[in-house]
Design a protein around this motif. Sequence first.
Motif, PDB file in Angstrom:
ATOM      1  N   LEU A  54       2.656   1.907  -3.225  1.00 53.13           N
ATOM      2  CA  LEU A  54       1.711   2.380  -4.247  1.00 53.13           C
ATOM      3  C   LEU A  54       1.627   3.910  -4.241  1.00 53.13           C
ATOM      4  CD1 LEU A  54      -0.426   1.767  -6.405  1.00 53.13           C
ATOM      5  CD2 LEU A  54      -2.106   1.513  -4.562  1.00 53.13           C
ATOM      6  N   VAL A  55       1.676   4.500  -3.052  1.00 56.40           N
ATOM      7  CA  VAL A  55       1.633   5.965  -2.949  1.00 56.40           C
ATOM      8  C   VAL A  55       2.808   6.564  -3.717  1.00 56.40           C
ATOM      9  CG1 VAL A  55       1.714   7.925  -1.368  1.00 56.40           C
ATOM     10  CG2 VAL A  55       0.485   5.836  -0.700  1.00 56.40           C
ATOM     11  N   ASP A  56       3.986   6.034  -3.467  1.00 51.61           N
ATOM     12  CA  ASP A  56       5.186   6.542  -4.150  1.00 51.61           C
ATOM     13  C   ASP A  56       5.139   6.240  -5.650  1.00 51.61           C
ATOM     14  OD1 ASP A  56       6.327   7.514  -1.804  1.00 51.61           O
ATOM     15  OD2 ASP A  56       7.199   5.568  -1.317  1.00 51.61           O
TER      16      ASP A  56
ATOM     17  N   ASP B 267      -8.191  12.816  -8.011  1.00 51.52           N
ATOM     18  CA  ASP B 267      -8.646  12.084  -6.822  1.00 51.52           C
ATOM     19  C   ASP B 267      -9.687  11.024  -7.179  1.00 51.52           C
ATOM     20  OD1 ASP B 267      -6.972  13.707  -5.455  1.00 51.52           O
ATOM     21  OD2 ASP B 267      -8.485  14.675  -4.212  1.00 51.52           O
TER      22      ASP B 267
ATOM     23  N   ARG C 287      -1.672  17.340   1.121  1.00 48.17           N
ATOM     24  CA  ARG C 287      -2.230  18.509   0.428  1.00 48.17           C
ATOM     25  C   ARG C 287      -2.855  19.483   1.430  1.00 48.17           C
ATOM     26  NH1 ARG C 287      -6.825  16.829  -3.366  1.00 48.17           N
ATOM     27  NH2 ARG C 287      -5.186  15.966  -4.678  1.00 48.17           N
TER      28      ARG C 287
ATOM     29  N   THR D 162      -6.845   1.699  -0.578  1.00 52.27           N
ATOM     30  CA  THR D 162      -7.525   2.935  -0.988  1.00 52.27           C
ATOM     31  C   THR D 162      -7.362   4.009   0.082  1.00 52.27           C
ATOM     32  OG1 THR D 162      -9.133   1.671  -2.246  1.00 52.27           O
ATOM     33  CG2 THR D 162      -9.771   3.901  -1.653  1.00 52.27           C
TER      34      THR D 162
ATOM     35  N   ALA E 289      -2.650   9.637   2.311  1.00 52.55           N
ATOM     36  CA  ALA E 289      -1.325  10.194   2.011  1.00 52.55           C
ATOM     37  C   ALA E 289      -1.450  11.454   1.160  1.00 52.55           C
ATOM     38  CB  ALA E 289      -0.475   9.153   1.289  1.00 52.55           C
ATOM     39  N   ARG E 290      -2.291  11.390   0.142  1.00 51.67           N
ATOM     40  CA  ARG E 290      -2.423  12.545  -0.742  1.00 51.67           C
ATOM     41  C   ARG E 290      -3.133  13.703  -0.040  1.00 51.67           C
ATOM     42  NH1 ARG E 290      -4.819  12.641  -6.871  1.00 51.67           N
ATOM     43  NH2 ARG E 290      -2.790  11.746  -7.330  1.00 51.67           N
ATOM     44  N   LYS E 291      -4.249  13.413   0.624  1.00 51.12           N
ATOM     45  CA  LYS E 291      -5.078  14.496   1.157  1.00 51.12           C
ATOM     46  C   LYS E 291      -4.486  15.133   2.410  1.00 51.12           C
ATOM     47  CE  LYS E 291      -9.050  13.164  -1.413  1.00 51.12           C
ATOM     48  NZ  LYS E 291      -9.843  12.018  -1.757  1.00 51.12           N
TER      49      LYS E 291
ATOM     50  N   SER F 172       0.818  -1.218   0.000  1.00 51.35           N
ATOM     51  CA  SER F 172       0.000   0.000   0.000  1.00 51.35           C
ATOM     52  C   SER F 172       0.853   1.269   0.000  1.00 51.35           C
ATOM     53  CB  SER F 172      -0.880   0.021   1.251  1.00 51.35           C
ATOM     54  OG  SER F 172      -1.621  -1.157   1.342  1.00 51.35           O
ATOM     55  N   PHE F 173       1.931   1.245   0.777  1.00 45.70           N
ATOM     56  CA  PHE F 173       2.747   2.455   0.891  1.00 45.70           C
ATOM     57  C   PHE F 173       3.601   2.668  -0.350  1.00 45.70           C
ATOM     58  CE2 PHE F 173       1.582   1.216   5.128  1.00 45.70           C
ATOM     59  CZ  PHE F 173       1.126   2.416   5.645  1.00 45.70           C
TER      60      PHE F 173
ATOM     61  N   ARG G  73       3.853   4.214   9.543  1.00 43.49           N
ATOM     62  CA  ARG G  73       4.449   4.211   8.194  1.00 43.49           C
ATOM     63  C   ARG G  73       3.855   5.329   7.342  1.00 43.49           C
ATOM     64  NH1 ARG G  73       5.013  -1.156   5.009  1.00 43.49           N
ATOM     65  NH2 ARG G  73       6.136   0.285   3.660  1.00 43.49           N
ATOM     66  N   LEU G  74       2.565   5.574   7.531  1.00 45.97           N
ATOM     67  CA  LEU G  74       1.935   6.689   6.817  1.00 45.97           C
ATOM     68  C   LEU G  74       2.530   8.015   7.294  1.00 45.97           C
ATOM     69  CD1 LEU G  74      -0.294   7.824   4.949  1.00 45.97           C
ATOM     70  CD2 LEU G  74      -1.844   7.746   6.901  1.00 45.97           C
TER      71      LEU G  74
ATOM     72  N   LEU H 207      -8.114   7.850  -8.138  1.00 48.43           N
ATOM     73  CA  LEU H 207      -7.102   7.332  -7.222  1.00 48.43           C
ATOM     74  C   LEU H 207      -7.635   6.092  -6.508  1.00 48.43           C
ATOM     75  CD1 LEU H 207      -4.230   8.185  -6.394  1.00 48.43           C
ATOM     76  CD2 LEU H 207      -5.236   9.394  -4.448  1.00 48.43           C
ATOM     77  N   HIS H 208      -7.546   4.967  -7.223  1.00 55.71           N
ATOM     78  CA  HIS H 208      -8.032   3.705  -6.667  1.00 55.71           C
ATOM     79  C   HIS H 208      -7.050   2.594  -7.045  1.00 55.71           C
ATOM     80  CE1 HIS H 208     -10.626   0.218  -5.912  1.00 55.71           C
ATOM     81  NE2 HIS H 208     -11.189   1.010  -5.017  1.00 55.71           N
ATOM     82  N   PRO H 209      -6.741   1.710  -6.092  1.00 57.02           N
ATOM     83  CA  PRO H 209      -5.734   0.663  -6.357  1.00 57.02           C
ATOM     84  C   PRO H 209      -6.046  -0.194  -7.572  1.00 57.02           C
ATOM     85  CG  PRO H 209      -6.334   0.691  -4.037  1.00 57.02           C
ATOM     86  CD  PRO H 209      -7.265   1.634  -4.722  1.00 57.02           C
TER      87      PRO H 209
ATOM     88  N   ILE I 186      -5.000   4.359   2.359  1.00 53.01           N
ATOM     89  CA  ILE I 186      -3.637   4.893   2.434  1.00 53.01           C
ATOM     90  C   ILE I 186      -3.345   5.820   1.258  1.00 53.01           C
ATOM     91  CG2 ILE I 186      -1.195   4.214   2.244  1.00 53.01           C
ATOM     92  CD1 ILE I 186      -2.029   1.799   4.089  1.00 53.01           C
ATOM     93  N   LEU I 187      -3.803   5.434   0.059  1.00 53.71           N
ATOM     94  CA  LEU I 187      -3.610   6.307  -1.109  1.00 53.71           C
ATOM     95  C   LEU I 187      -4.216   7.687  -0.867  1.00 53.71           C
ATOM     96  CD1 LEU I 187      -4.341   4.377  -4.446  1.00 53.71           C
ATOM     97  CD2 LEU I 187      -2.295   5.667  -3.871  1.00 53.71           C
ATOM     98  N   HIS I 188      -5.455   7.688  -0.381  1.00 56.40           N
ATOM     99  CA  HIS I 188      -6.149   8.969  -0.200  1.00 56.40           C
ATOM    100  C   HIS I 188      -5.652   9.727   1.022  1.00 56.40           C
ATOM    101  CE1 HIS I 188      -9.074   9.087  -3.480  1.00 56.40           C
ATOM    102  NE2 HIS I 188      -8.908   7.768  -3.471  1.00 56.40           N
TER     103      HIS I 188
ATOM    104  N   ARG J 136       5.901   8.632   5.818  1.00 55.59           N
ATOM    105  CA  ARG J 136       5.806   9.059   4.427  1.00 55.59           C
ATOM    106  C   ARG J 136       5.419  10.533   4.322  1.00 55.59           C
ATOM    107  NH1 ARG J 136       3.716  10.272   0.302  1.00 55.59           N
ATOM    108  NH2 ARG J 136       4.595   9.610  -1.685  1.00 55.59           N
TER     109      ARG J 136
END
Lengths: 79, 318
Positions: A38-40, A55, B214, B203, B209-211, A35-36, B241-242, A58-60, B205-207, B245
């Motif tokens: 993936l962010v990078d 946004d 930002r 999902t 991290a970005r939000k 998961s982490f 971990r988040l 932004l979905h896996p 973690i993706l959001h 980052r």
Amino acid sequence: MALDDKIREALARVAKAPIPTDREASLFDTGVIDSFDLVDFVADLEKEFQVKVPDNDLHPSKFESLARIAAYLSSQGAS
Amino acid sequence: MSALAGFGHFLPDGVLSNETLAAEFHVTPDWIVSMCGIQTRRVVAAEETVCDLAERAATACLQDAGMTPDKLGAIIACTGTPHRQFPGVSAEVQKRLNAPGIPAFDLHLASISGLFGVALADRMCEQWGPTLVVAAETMTRVLAQEPRVKETAILFGDGAGACLVTPGDAPLAIRDICVASDATFSEALRMDFGSTFQMDGRTIILHAARKLARAVAELLEKNSLRVDQVSLFLFHQANLRLLERLMKELQIDPHQCFINGDKYGNTSSASWLIAASEAKAAGLLRPGMKVVIAAFGAGLSWGAALVEVVSLVSKTGF
């Protein structure tokens, strides 16, 4: 360089396991990224292909496999 | 203009170790640390309720602010793990504090509830008067339901935190606060009736991290501040971990970031309030300091706040 090769190059920068040759193989299930990572990886793709992943996209699932990444980037105009 | 006039927190005595979880899920303690950075979590006793935690944090907060419950103008209880559908935790807190005749209500936004509560209190306390924002969670009780999933069971702990929002600008002036929601991926973090907690970690973690990145960047830009001008960052302790980052992306030095998630796990809505309370008790909040708070939760929702330590007026050390 072909799109797939450029994606593999970007993926190699975060990969924790060998990148599968099968374009449909899950990058999560094969331990290539978590998961982490993936962010990078998404941030790296945005920079490398000069696209913005909004946004809403932004979905896996869009980054699950090489095939899906290539399809998504193509839809965003990357080549 | 409004201010944070006091903090309080309460953590139950029970401790849930990585060794216990590792044995249950057939993983190693090191794997748990590698996934989330958490070493231990606090767990409520069988007889404790979310209202007990909330009451203890609220009482500690009022004591810290030097205020009696009869002076309160409103109570906002924040939780994703209420003891029943209604009346909420706020009603029980109001009853136990003996503060009748003022608005008391709950916010159910999981981990972002506390920051939404402060944002609401910031706007309303001129009219209501001093507003208690108390966040309490019994996440381990929710996660005890089957099927237990290791990815969520390792993350969460129980606890409560509170702050008092008052009109004025001291001791901690709220300089700016921004909150937002986007329901596009709201299903990724949810708890349905009769069901256990559900989280699509990738999902989220993706959001998050970005939000979070930002929200903090926009808050700083709006207030003409650089990261190095902020003395302390108080993030929702979702997953270490988040946070690592986020620190890397925003170029936050580790000494600027208060971390207690390794000891308590993710206490959802209570986490940054517990962190704030502990930071204050440790003497980390000193006049002139700028502090940034940021959190992310259900909705999906997120937000960030800028506060400035203005004075040393509280009886307990501001």
